[in-house]
Design a protein around this motif. Structure first.
Motif, PDB file in Angstrom:
ATOM      1  N   UNK A 351      28.639  30.462  20.597  1.00 54.03           N
ATOM      2  CA  UNK A 351      29.739  31.917  20.688  1.00 54.03           C
ATOM      3  C   UNK A 351      30.164  32.056  19.391  1.00 54.03           C
ATOM      4  N   UNK A 352      30.205  32.910  18.536  1.00 56.22           N
ATOM      5  CA  UNK A 352      32.182  32.985  17.998  1.00 56.22           C
ATOM      6  C   UNK A 352      32.889  33.335  18.070  1.00 56.22           C
ATOM      7  N   UNK A 353      33.702  32.954  18.376  1.00 56.94           N
ATOM      8  CA  UNK A 353      35.195  33.191  18.290  1.00 56.94           C
ATOM      9  C   UNK A 353      36.165  33.702  17.702  1.00 56.94           C
ATOM     10  N   UNK A 354      36.200  33.630  16.609  1.00 60.87           N
ATOM     11  CA  UNK A 354      36.658  34.823  15.606  1.00 60.87           C
ATOM     12  C   UNK A 354      36.708  34.144  14.044  1.00 60.87           C
ATOM     13  N   UNK A 355      37.809  34.499  13.431  1.00 61.81           N
ATOM     14  CA  UNK A 355      37.608  34.362  12.163  1.00 61.81           C
ATOM     15  C   UNK A 355      39.022  33.004  11.513  1.00 61.81           C
ATOM     16  N   UNK A 356      39.408  32.144  11.185  1.00 61.39           N
ATOM     17  CA  UNK A 356      40.132  31.255  10.459  1.00 61.39           C
ATOM     18  C   UNK A 356      41.391  31.848   9.912  1.00 61.39           C
ATOM     19  N   UNK A 357      41.043  33.497   9.644  1.00 63.48           N
ATOM     20  CA  UNK A 357      41.879  34.243   8.700  1.00 63.48           C
ATOM     21  C   UNK A 357      42.531  35.294   9.729  1.00 63.48           C
ATOM     22  N   UNK A 358      41.477  35.125  11.002  1.00 64.15           N
ATOM     23  CA  UNK A 358      42.347  36.798  11.475  1.00 64.15           C
ATOM     24  C   UNK A 358      42.549  36.130  13.380  1.00 64.15           C
ATOM     25  N   UNK A 359      43.576  36.490  13.735  1.00 62.00           N
ATOM     26  CA  UNK A 359      44.428  35.777  14.752  1.00 62.00           C
ATOM     27  C   UNK A 359      46.243  36.198  14.476  1.00 62.00           C
ATOM     28  N   UNK A 360      46.570  35.983  16.060  1.00 65.08           N
ATOM     29  CA  UNK A 360      47.452  36.303  16.314  1.00 65.08           C
ATOM     30  C   UNK A 360      48.489  34.879  16.308  1.00 65.08           C
ATOM     31  N   UNK A 361      49.378  34.278  16.030  1.00 65.62           N
ATOM     32  CA  UNK A 361      50.390  33.223  16.196  1.00 65.62           C
ATOM     33  C   UNK A 361      51.690  33.365  15.251  1.00 65.62           C
ATOM     34  N   UNK A 362      52.020  34.519  15.647  1.00 63.54           N
ATOM     35  CA  UNK A 362      54.066  34.727  14.707  1.00 63.54           C
ATOM     36  C   UNK A 362      54.377  33.580  15.868  1.00 63.54           C
ATOM     37  N   UNK A 363      54.724  33.539  17.092  1.00 61.45           N
ATOM     38  CA  UNK A 363      55.573  32.909  18.128  1.00 61.45           C
ATOM     39  C   UNK A 363      55.028  31.610  18.860  1.00 61.45           C
ATOM     40  N   UNK A 364      53.475  30.845  18.284  1.00 63.71           N
ATOM     41  CA  UNK A 364      52.964  29.666  18.932  1.00 63.71           C
ATOM     42  C   UNK A 364      51.823  30.199  20.135  1.00 63.71           C
TER      43      UNK A 364
END
Length: 498
Positions: A351-364
């Protein structure tokens, strides 16, 4: 098709042997290329040696070779002549990428994927009448290369369509002169008028642009559903963006039929990798004999200088991996930019879960695309909403305040209560992502998200503004910066937000 199904069953039963065969064939074929000589492919016999000797590559690492290919040099990454390049704008970088497409990649990967899609469908539906009509494919456009060099570049769908054998052109619609148009708005209009007169039995396309086409056909014809136009429609094969947020729109409004089937595929500029092989909401069978050798980097390894890449026999269930590919077009240990997880190890389904550069991790909080799509789907189901598109970004902490997430959502059918929509969205994210939940606990680091209901046409206008209309272009779902979100919000007047 029966013969091919036997071959698919073979790689399901002997996946590691098949991948080893693909590896050996790739290394042996490329040993006399410039790249093969540089890394001494003639003395590589194992994956361990390959991984030790050949670095994992980003596009920027391969670009000097690709640039020379586009200037007419050959035998650099792959021995056969490269004249076609799949153009990918990427989604976090405005600079276009040009992915080499060899004749082997066309025949043994892209074409094979299309044929296997139909083989699997027919195998699951022996009474199908899908070949009594035509397949509608929504593709992009291509152009000759600049300068004096004899090469062509375009969306991978256009590259594939242009090179299809003559027999394949007879069973698809619309005609190539329409399918390969580059003016997207005019193209949709002409596609609508050409295809509404055909007996369309299958559709291949990106959900977002398929919706646009179907809605235009319904406007022209005055029909209620597309089954009133194409009564023999049986299957929609979809890729590029997750289908889950759009499923209800298709199944309840556009194609209200319990017999209609939906098949997810994983095809990209770099290759064709997966096909949903079971009916219903299923995951995709990883296709192992397409001239592609797969490696998988655990997410915790990704930012290391020398990340450890696993082979197929080393992966685990339900763990996110960055996908690494070596292909029969000369992409070597190439970091494609997608993240996947395995939902089955026998057979190997992904299953595709995302992109290595497409995420939000501004606060962990480590929110990935799969989280976002699950949450927004739940919010739609709970509120009766139907979305056209969405994107989200962080709200960074002010000196005296807390951070959060900001969502921009364009609805086809807005929720009866936007506040309820937002609450379900937030609650679902907390249920499925423990890191997000920890940051949301008593508003410790993250406050309740902000949700904007965008005016109709916002994302279309944004894509048009950036010259990104077309089947291969899509709005990034998540970004760890605010640049995209602020660009979208700055162009509209917000009247409905919470």
């Amino acid at each position: 098709m029966k013969k091919r199904m036997s071959q698919i069953e073979f790689f399901i039963e002997s996946p590691h042997q098949v991948q080893t065969d693909q590896f050996n064939k790739l290394i042996g074929t490329a040993q006399h290329t410039e790249w093969g000589r540089k890394y001494e492919y003639s003395s590589i016999y194992t994956h361990a040696t390959f991984a030790e000797r050949v670095p994992i590559s980003a596009y920027e690492d391969l670009f000097p070779y690709i640039d020379r290919l586009m200037k007419g040099e050959q035998n650099l990454l792959w021995p056969s002549e490269i004249k076609w390049f799949a153009k990918s704008s990427g989604t976090t970088n405005a600079r276009s990428k040009f992915i080499p497409v060899s004749s082997e990649a066309l025949e043994d990967c892209h074409f094979k994927g299309g044929k296997d899609l139909m083989s699997i469908f027919v195998n699951n539906n022996p009474d199908t009448k899908v070949f009594m009509g035509k397949g509608l494919s929504i593709g992009g456009s291509y152009q000759p290369g600049s300068g004096k060099q004899d090469y062509y570049c375009g969306d991978v769908s256009a590259v594939v369509m242009k090179n299809l054998p003559i027999w394949a052109q007879f069973i698809r619609t619309p005609s190539l002169d329409i399918a390969l148009m580059d003016k997207w708005e005019e193209k949709i209009e002409r596609m609508a008028r050409a295809t509404m007169e055909e007996n369309v039995t299958s559709i291949l396309g990106v959900p977002t642009w398929t919706i646009v086409l179907i809605q235009r056909i319904l406007e022209i014809t005055g029909k209620t559903t597309i089954l009133d136009v194409w009564p023999n429609l049986e299957v929609f094969a979809h890729g590029a963006v997750a289908f889950t947020p759009y499923r209800e729109l298709f199944t309840k409004t556009l194609i209200p039929s319990s017999s209609m089937q939906y098949m997810e595929i994983y095809n990209a500029s770099e290759g064709f990798f997966g096909i949903q092989d079971e009916k219903g909401i299923g995951d995709m069978l990883l296709m192992l004999d397409y001239g592609v050798f797969y490696e998988f980097v655990p997410m915790e390894e990704l930012d290391k200088e020398f990340p450890k890449a696993l082979t197929l026999d080393q992966v685990e269930l339900n763990k996110n991996y960055a996908l690494i590919i070596s292909t029969n077009a000369g992409l070597w240990r190439y970091k494609i930019g997608d993240t996947i997880k395995f939902t089955s190890l026998s057979p190997y389904r992904i299953r595709i879960t995302g992109r290595t550069k497409h995420f939000i991790n501004a606060f962990g909080e480590e929110v990935v695309i799969e989280n976002a799509e699950t949450a927004i789907t739940k919010a739609c189901e709970a509120t009766g909403a139907i979305i056209r598109n969405f994107t989200a970004a962080p709200i960074y902490m002010e000196a005296a305040g807390k951070g959060g997430h900001e969502w921009a959502v364009e609805f086809i059918t807005p929720p009866a209560n936007l506040r309820h929509f937002k609450e379900i969205l937030d609650r679902t994210l907390r249920e499925i992502n423990s890191d997000y939940d920890a940051k949301r606990y008593k508003d410790l680091a993250l406050q309740m998200p902000v949700v904007h209901a965008l005016p109709e046409g916002t994302f279309h206008n944004w894509l048009k503004k950036h010259n990104k209309l077309g089947g291969q272009h899509k709005v990034p779902r998540l970004s760890n910066s605010r640049d995209l979100l602020e660009d979208i919000l700055s162009s509209i007047s917000l009247e409905n937000h919470l």
